[in-house]
Design an enzyme around this catalytic site. Structure first.
Site: not given
Ligand SMILES: *Cc1c(COP(=O)(O)O)cnc(C)c1O
Length: 428
Positions: A144, A267, A239
């Site tokens: 994701y 995060k 990511d």
């Molecule tokens: C949480 C997450 C996102 C999205 O971040 P948001 O701040 O919720 O938009 C993207 N990539 C990864 C791997 C994530 O865990």
């Protein structure tokens, strides 16, 4: 029986918020029941509006590596708050945070701050397309990267190499530009590259998957992606929105020794306030506006409160002892779950990397999305509620990670392990 405050709030919420929430998994659809509403949180604990307290292993889905309401973060945000909340003009803190990030993360020479992980991934993909002059992207099933249109795509059926929308509202024409492969399957990426490599702008991957539950990269997987990207002139994007500053000060790329071209963060770098970031080598990053032709902007980008929270959090992580502690804490929780599984005879596969872990209700191994999906969501739902009843809060879905923070004491970890043993016994 009268309704609890959470139940009555959820009733009200459902009238004015779709599903009663502002992000779908909070609605407990994956586990059933009514979500609790939070009154406050401190350290390892979260307290609901009915006064129940839980040891929290959600950590706001990853950001709270120092725990809730960490005193240093509260103080820094308070000081920033007193100076104003947003200016639409640059601040010293943005420079300090950028300096800190580029000195910590091996592949990053420059960084752009944004307001969410979604925005970071979306913008990094635009940059990759702009820099390569190519349109296709490759992503992995079960990874994701936020909810930008190009990333809400799943594998097409049969032998199709192109993707199809994974949400209503995503144009098919756009989804076709996202190719998908199973996580940990280098052969599949090799085949996609053989067929369309000259059109691929970027391969985006969670270096340790967290969003299908925790799935570590197989030996050689990340290195293989690096080689395939180099061979075909595509960029490699890690990511690290979850793994950045969680799996070590330099993230997964330092831990595994593989250097991506682009990195997304989020995060933890916001310390619990809304932040994202993307970055890479200078030559690439200078293609972003105002220097280059790839447009990207944000009213609240580099917000001073978020930057204060992020800086304070990252400074607290600059000590390697912190990651040794997180490793031990993660191992304690893992051992508790594994013991419980042995004692109860419940099939359970615990995947853990550092302080992130998932207990999959399956014999395993879990190496990709297909094997993750073999886990029993029904068993997980019962486990989730059995843990909640014992005062332990986990993610409300089988396909998510549990996060250990520096605020979890040995007593918290032992209590959670004990709760897990008991909870697993009730599932027999
Ligand atoms: C949480 C997450 C996102 C999205 O971040 P948001 O701040 O919720 O938009 C993207 N990539 C990864 C791997 C994530 O865990």
């Amino acid at each position: 029986m009268t309704a609890s405050r959470s139940e009555s709030l959820f009733g009200r919420a459902q009238r004015v918020l779709p599903g009663g929430v502002n992000s779908p998994v909070r609605a407990f659809r994956g586990v059933g029941g009514t979500p609790f509403f939070v009154r406050s949180a401190e350290g390892s604990r979260i307290t609901d509006v009915d006064g129940r307290s839980y040891i929290d292993f959600l950590g706001s889905w990853g950001p709270l590596i120092l725990g809730h309401a960490a005193p240093a973060v509260i103080e820094a945000v308070g000081e920033a708050l007193a100076r104003g909340t947003s200016y639409g003009a640059p601040t010293p803190g943005e420079v300090e945070l950028a300096d800190l990030i580029v000195s910590a993360v091996p592949s990053m020479e420059m960084v752009r701050l944004v307001s969410s992980g979604t925005e970071a991934a979306m913008s990094a993909i635009r940059l990759a397309r702009g820099a390569t002059g190519r349109d296709l992207i490759i992503k992995f099933e079960g990874c994701y990267h936020g909810h930008a249109d190009s990333l809400l795509v799943k594998a097409g059926s049969g032998g199709a190499t192109f993707g199809v929308p994974d949400s209503l509202g995503v144009p098919e024409a756009l989804a076709r530009m996202t190719l998908t492969a199973p996580f940990n399957d280098l052969g599949a990426v090799e085949r996609l590259m053989a067929a369309r490599g000259g059109e691929v702008a970027v391969v985006i991957v969670e270096p340790v998957a967290g969003n299908m539950g925790v799935v570590p990269p197989a030996t050689g997987f990340l290195e293989g992606l690096r080689q395939l990207c180099d061979r075909h002139g595509a960029l490699l994007l890690f990511d690290e929105v979850i793994t950045g500053f969680r799996l070590g000060y330099g993230g997964a790329q330092a831990r595994y020794g593989v250097r991506p071209d682009l990195t997304c963060l989020g995060k933890i770098i916001g310390g619990g306030l809304p932040v994202g970031a993307y970055g890479g080598p200078r030559a690439l990053m200078e293609r972003i506006s105002p220097l280059g032709g790839v447009y990207q902007a944000g009213t609240l980008s580099g917000n001073p409160l978020a930057v204060a929270a992020g800086l304070t959090t990252l400074r607290a992580l600059a000590d390697p002892a912190v990651y040794a502690r997180l490793e031990r804490a993660g191992a304690t929780l893992e051992a508790g779950l594994a013991d419980g599984a042995r004692a109860s005879g419940i099939p359970l596969t615990v995947n853990r990397v550092g302080s992130m872990l998932t207990a999959f209700f399956t014999d395993g191994p879990v190496t990709d999305y297909a094997s993750a999906k073999r886990a029993s969501t029904e068993r997980y739902a019962r486990f989730f509620h059995a843990m909640l009843a014992r005062g332990v809060f986990l993610a409300a879905s089988q396909f998510e990670a549990a996060f250990v923070s520096l605020a979890h004491s040995d007593a918290d970890l032992e209590a959670a392990a004990r709760a897990a043993r008991e909870a697993l016994t009730t599932l027999r």
